[in-house]
Write a protein that holds these residues in place. Structure first.
Motif, short mmCIF file in Angstrom:
data_model
loop_
_atom_site.label_atom_id
_atom_site.label_comp_id
_atom_site.label_asym_id
_atom_site.label_seq_id
_atom_site.Cartn_x
_atom_site.Cartn_y
_atom_site.Cartn_z
N HIS A 22 -4.87 8.41 -11.58
CA HIS A 22 -4.12 9.21 -12.56
C HIS A 22 -4.04 8.44 -13.89
CE1 HIS A 22 -0.56 11.80 -13.74
NE2 HIS A 22 -0.40 10.76 -14.54
N GLU A 23 -3.72 7.15 -13.80
CA GLU A 23 -3.60 6.34 -15.01
C GLU A 23 -4.97 6.11 -15.66
OE1 GLU A 23 -0.92 5.49 -16.55
OE2 GLU A 23 0.41 6.30 -15.02
N ALA A 24 -5.98 5.85 -14.84
CA ALA A 24 -7.32 5.64 -15.39
C ALA A 24 -7.81 6.87 -16.15
CB ALA A 24 -8.30 5.29 -14.27
N ALA A 25 -7.45 8.05 -15.66
CA ALA A 25 -7.87 9.29 -16.32
C ALA A 25 -7.27 9.39 -17.72
CB ALA A 25 -7.45 10.50 -15.48
N HIS A 26 -6.02 8.97 -17.87
CA HIS A 26 -5.41 8.96 -19.21
C HIS A 26 -6.23 8.10 -20.16
CE1 HIS A 26 -1.87 11.21 -18.27
NE2 HIS A 26 -1.34 10.30 -17.46
N GLY A 42 -9.26 -3.09 -20.15
CA GLY A 42 -9.87 -3.04 -18.83
C GLY A 42 -9.22 -2.06 -17.88
N ARG A 43 -8.58 -1.02 -18.43
CA ARG A 43 -7.83 -0.08 -17.59
C ARG A 43 -8.59 1.21 -17.29
NH1 ARG A 43 -2.45 -0.65 -17.39
NH2 ARG A 43 -2.67 0.82 -15.66
N ILE A 44 -9.78 1.39 -17.85
CA ILE A 44 -10.59 2.54 -17.46
C ILE A 44 -11.47 2.07 -16.31
CG2 ILE A 44 -12.25 4.29 -18.19
CD1 ILE A 44 -11.28 3.98 -21.01
N SER A 45 -10.90 2.04 -15.13
CA SER A 45 -11.55 1.45 -13.97
C SER A 45 -11.14 2.18 -12.71
CB SER A 45 -11.17 -0.03 -13.86
OG SER A 45 -11.60 -0.58 -12.65
N LEU A 49 -6.69 -2.33 -8.21
CA LEU A 49 -5.98 -3.57 -8.52
C LEU A 49 -5.66 -3.70 -10.01
CD1 LEU A 49 -7.90 -6.11 -6.23
CD2 LEU A 49 -5.69 -4.99 -5.82
N ARG A 50 -6.42 -3.00 -10.85
CA ARG A 50 -6.17 -3.05 -12.29
C ARG A 50 -4.96 -2.19 -12.68
NH1 ARG A 50 -10.12 -5.31 -15.45
NH2 ARG A 50 -12.11 -5.78 -14.42
N HIS A 51 -4.53 -1.32 -11.79
CA HIS A 51 -3.48 -0.37 -12.14
C HIS A 51 -2.20 -0.54 -11.32
CE1 HIS A 51 -6.58 1.79 -14.38
NE2 HIS A 51 -7.34 1.76 -13.30
N ILE A 52 -2.29 -1.23 -10.18
CA ILE A 52 -1.15 -1.29 -9.27
C ILE A 52 0.03 -2.03 -9.90
CG2 ILE A 52 -0.32 -2.41 -7.15
CD1 ILE A 52 -2.95 -1.70 -5.84
N ASP A 53 1.19 -1.40 -9.80
CA ASP A 53 2.46 -2.05 -10.12
C ASP A 53 3.08 -2.43 -8.76
OD1 ASP A 53 4.97 -1.91 -12.40
OD2 ASP A 53 5.51 -1.97 -10.29
N PRO A 54 3.31 -3.72 -8.48
CA PRO A 54 3.78 -4.11 -7.15
C PRO A 54 5.02 -3.34 -6.69
CG PRO A 54 3.18 -6.05 -8.42
CD PRO A 54 3.11 -4.88 -9.38
N ALA A 81 2.31 3.68 -11.33
CA ALA A 81 1.42 2.54 -11.58
C ALA A 81 1.79 1.94 -12.94
CB ALA A 81 -0.04 3.01 -11.58
N LYS A 82 1.10 0.85 -13.30
CA LYS A 82 1.30 0.30 -14.63
C LYS A 82 0.80 1.33 -15.65
CE LYS A 82 -1.09 -3.44 -13.92
NZ LYS A 82 -1.76 -4.75 -14.13
N PRO A 83 1.63 1.73 -16.59
CA PRO A 83 1.17 2.75 -17.56
C PRO A 83 -0.05 2.27 -18.34
CG PRO A 83 3.55 2.42 -17.71
CD PRO A 83 3.02 1.32 -16.82
#
Length: 216
Positions: A22-26, A42-45, A49-54, A81-83
């Motif tokens: 969802h976040e990568a699509a933004h 590096g967030r279009i992936s 692991l690049r998007h996970i918020d623990p 996730a991380k915005p």
């Protein structure tokens, strides 16, 4: 506890991919309309692991699943996730393009729900339709993504639905509407704990289910 672990394993992939893609699509759509901020970060992936918020992607969904299962309420999910960073001023037409950047997230969840339905069809054709784990994961994938789509389409800043409404309103009304944003998450939490959130989401979930019927 065994039941909770089974539920957690079934929901793990749908939740992680539903939230992070969802976040990568933004970020991807923001790049299309002129803002490379997410790409440079590096967030279009497709790598979760690049998007996970623990907390938001792991701890909160797990705690909600556990508590709702213990109370016999079924799986209740909420997470984030991380915005993805978006510099709205770098979009070619910020107010207009905001609509498409915001819509990309819920649209990705609708697409993933469709893919989970097609995956279930494939499992049946391969003779795996009686596999409780894999079919359970497909059902969870549909449920998770419909909930995420509906949640994010609510017209409440800073949710995607709020961005969409802001983009569609005349400038003066959009300015006044945007002043809700600092209180948006508080309003959302109150709606969740009073039960009103699910009532507001139900028509949007029904809309998504209507789309999925085309693929059944």
């Amino acid at each position: 506890m065994d039941s909770f672990i089974q539920t957690l394993t079934v929901y793990a992939l749908p939740v992680i991919f539903g939230i992070t893609l969802h976040e990568a699509a933004h970020g991807y759509v923001a790049r299309m309309f002129g803002d490379p901020t997410a790409m440079l970060a590096g967030r279009i992936s497709l790598n979760p692991l690049r998007h996970i918020d623990p907390i938001g992607t792991v701890v909160v969904p797990a705690v909600l699943l556990l508590s709702s299962a213990m109370m016999g309420m079924g799986g209740i999910l909420f997470g984030w996730a991380k915005p993805v960073p978006v510099d709205w001023s770098r979009l070619r037409n910020p107010k207009r393009d905001m609509l498409w950047v915001a819509l990309a997230g819920p649209a990705s969840n609708m697409l993933m729900a469709i893919l989970w339905v097609l995956y279930a069809h494939l499992m049946v054709k391969l003779g795996q339709g009686d596999s409780r784990f894999w079919m359970g994961m497909a059902i969870a994938g549909v449920q998770v993504n419909l909930v995420l789509m509906a949640l994010n389409l609510l017209p409440l800043p800073p949710l995607d639905g709020g961005r969409i409404v802001f983009s569609l309103l005349p400038d003066r009304l959009a300015y006044h509407y945007s002043r809700i944003e600092p209180y948006g998450m508080v309003i959302l939490i109150l709606l969740m704990f009073t039960g009103a959130l699910w009532t507001l989401m139900r028509p949007l979930i029904a809309l998504g289910e209507g789309v999925l019927k085309w693929f059944l």
